[in-house]
Design a protein around this motif. Structure first.
Motif: not given
Length: 566
Positions: A78-99, A197-203
């Motif tokens: 679930g923390l991994g989903i939170v880590q992706k929250q910005h893109c969930r809210a704003e969409g997956w667009s480049s280069p914003d999803q990389f920043w 594992s913390p790696v689950l949160i990031t990747a």
């Protein structure tokens, strides 16, 4: 029964914890708890009330390791989903999803391939290497099936698809954690390496890598329960989800063939062929058959497009995360001699380093093959060749009675011991070699190490060293990619180079730990080179700070002769 304090011997780095050492625990009080056996976890345990007590060994129902860790894995994911929250809210667009470091293949491929639109591709097109999703066959199949329940024309379809996939992957992770915990039996808490594992949160949510993790965990669980054919079937599916996990089948085959040759020479005719050898060969053979059949069914051609995949790999140039990308990064990092005196000094001393050219596809392919051969030979020398195999068991007795009188163990118990003390550490080291020498190493590829780390029983210190390098690289790769669009905001090549080297060193670190664990479980009593001699019914009562090297065991000993393996 009389009590006797036994001083724990000093353990070398990489030596197994007492949780990895077999012991006769007929009193049922032996608790293999990380908070007692792992120095790092023990030092952190006061936060939750201190090291686990003796009652942990008899914990059943809800409080058993598998149940607790499955629930905790859901929290971590679930923390991994939170880590992706910005893109969930704003969409997956480049280069914003990389920043914002929230990139994920899942919604991006869903949108770019038209999976949710009216022109949704059929299964053959979706899995085609040329016009498909760019995913391994089984991962592409799961992506295609999941997309069928999402209306791609509605607003927020990408987010809905991402959320649905996240739920499916969380369920798969729970299955993987339970499988690892059951495989480890009384070492079940070591499955926390996978669950927490913390790696689950990031990747964990970059792609469908968790699918391959689950299949590997289930395959090794089936092998440990003497279900070699079922395990091979599951691993074959896992190879179709992530080709790198094929190394597990290779390791099992090598260990099985080596064991077969060793014991056919050393054992009497009555002992027969060791069942672990037969199980290993069956496991590896069914893996290959399953993988080939699946490719033929899902992909065009008699070989399932394998020839095209081989051609593409041979011609492909080094990608992100690869060791072979270093020459290009060095060339891009060359200092400007005119910019400063420091730049001139570096250019004079190390200019030859920065003059390297980018490696081509053919050259890289040759280097990868050479590196794999050299590293493979070194691993064989350090593990299989130099370490005695586990004690033999008699085939006939196992078939008739289910228990070997020579060791007092059932076939499933012996196979479980083989999986955790031989297959998992050797596979961990081999997979680390494959990842370090790969032409491309995505951020999510390191997730494949997790079930093998858990089964090998590495210390959390080593896990967190590796996870720290993964976290640093996770941030660096997205900033580096974004810098290709906006150079003045992105990560310079020299900093990305440092992060890449650190990550490769972290993977190599856990690989070395796998070798050390394999070797450490090979020294023991005469006649049983893999067993630990013990003076009766040992149970772990206390391990004093600062951990393993100064811990003590409380041993119980019958009034008669010490109980040693027959």
């Amino acid at each position: 029964m009389t009590g006797r304090r036994v001083r724990q011997p000093s353990l070398r780095p990489g030596s197994p914890r007492w949780s990895q050492i077999p012991a006769d625990t007929d009193d049922g009080e032996s608790a293999y708890a990380l908070s007692r056996l792992d120095p790092l976890v023990r030092s952190a345990s006061p936060v939750i009330g201190g090291p686990a007590g003796r009652r942990l060994a008899s914990a059943t129902g809800f409080w058993r390791a598998a149940t607790v860790l499955v629930l905790l894995s859901a929290v971590v994911f679930g923390l991994g989903i939170v880590q992706k929250q910005h893109c969930r809210a704003e969409g997956w667009s480049s280069p914003d999803q990389f920043w914002h470091a929230c990139y994920s293949d899942i919604p991006v491929v869903f949108a770019s391939s038209g999976l949710g639109g009216a022109d949704r591709p059929d299964l053959t097109t979706a899995l085609s290497p040329d016009t498909g999703l760019g995913q391994p066959p089984l991962a592409g199949l799961m992506m295609w099936v999941t997309s069928a329940v999402i209306d791609g024309d509605q607003v927020g379809a990408n987010r809905d698809y991402f959320d649905l996939t996240a739920l499916l992957l969380a369920a798969l992770l729970a299955v993987a954690v339970a499988a690892v915990s059951f495989t480890l039996d009384r070492r079940g808490w070591d499955a926390s390496h996978l669950a927490l594992s913390p790696v689950l949160i990031t990747a964990g949510l970059i792609s469908y890598q968790v699918l391959a993790i689950t299949l590997v965990a289930l395959a090794l669980f089936a092998l440990s329960r003497n279900r070699a054919a079922a395990g091979g079937l599951l691993l074959g599916l896992g190879v179709a989800a992530a080709p790198q996990v094929a190394v597990v089948g290779v390791v099992v085959a090598v260990l099985a063939l080596w064991r077969s040759g060793t014991y056919l020479q050393s054992q009497t005719d009555e002992a027969g062929r060791d069942p672990r050898a037969l199980a290993g060969v069956t496991f590896a053979g069914v893996t290959v058959i399953t993988w080939l059949v699946l490719r033929i069914l899902l992909l065009p051609g008699l070989t399932g497009g394998f020839g095209d995949v081989w051609t593409d790999w041979r011609k492909g140039t080094p990608g992100y995360g690869s060791l072979w990308l270093i020459p290009k990064l060095l060339a891009d990092s060359a200092p400007d001699p005119a910019s400063s005196w420091g730049g001139r000094f570096v250019q004079v001393l190390f200019g030859w380093l920065f003059a390297a050219d980018s490696l081509g596809g053919a050259v890289t392919s040759v280097l990868v093959v050479i590196a794999l051969l050299v590293a493979g030979a070194a691993l064989l020398r350090l593990t299989v060749v130099k370490v005695a195999p586990l004690s033999p068991i008699r085939t006939g007795t196992l078939i008739e009675d289910g228990v070997d009188p020579g060791t007092g163990s059932s076939s499933s118990t012996v196979l479980a011991d083989w999986v955790t003390r031989r297959v998992a550490p050797a596979s961990l080291a081999t997979l680390a070699v494959v990842l370090v020498t790969a032409k491309s190493l995505p951020a999510q590829a390191s997730l494949l190490l997790l079930p093998l780390i858990a089964l090998s029983g590495l210390r959390w210190r080593d896990h967190l060293i590796w996870a720290g390098t993964e976290a640093v690289y996770f941030v660096g790769i997205w900033l580096y990619i974004a810098g290709e669009t906006t150079a003045n905001r992105g990560l310079p090549s020299q900093f990305y180079l440092l992060m890449l080297v650190a990550r490769l060193a972290g993977i190599a670190w856990v690989g070395v730990q796998g070798v050390l664990v394999y070797r450490a479980t090979g020294a023991g009593a005469e006649g049983y080179p893999d067993q630990v001699g013990f003076t009766g019914s040992l149970s772990i009562r206390e391990i004093s700070p600062p951990g393993l090297d100064e811990g003590t065991l409380l041993g119980d000993r019958d009034a008669g002769t010490p109980g040693t393996p027959a």
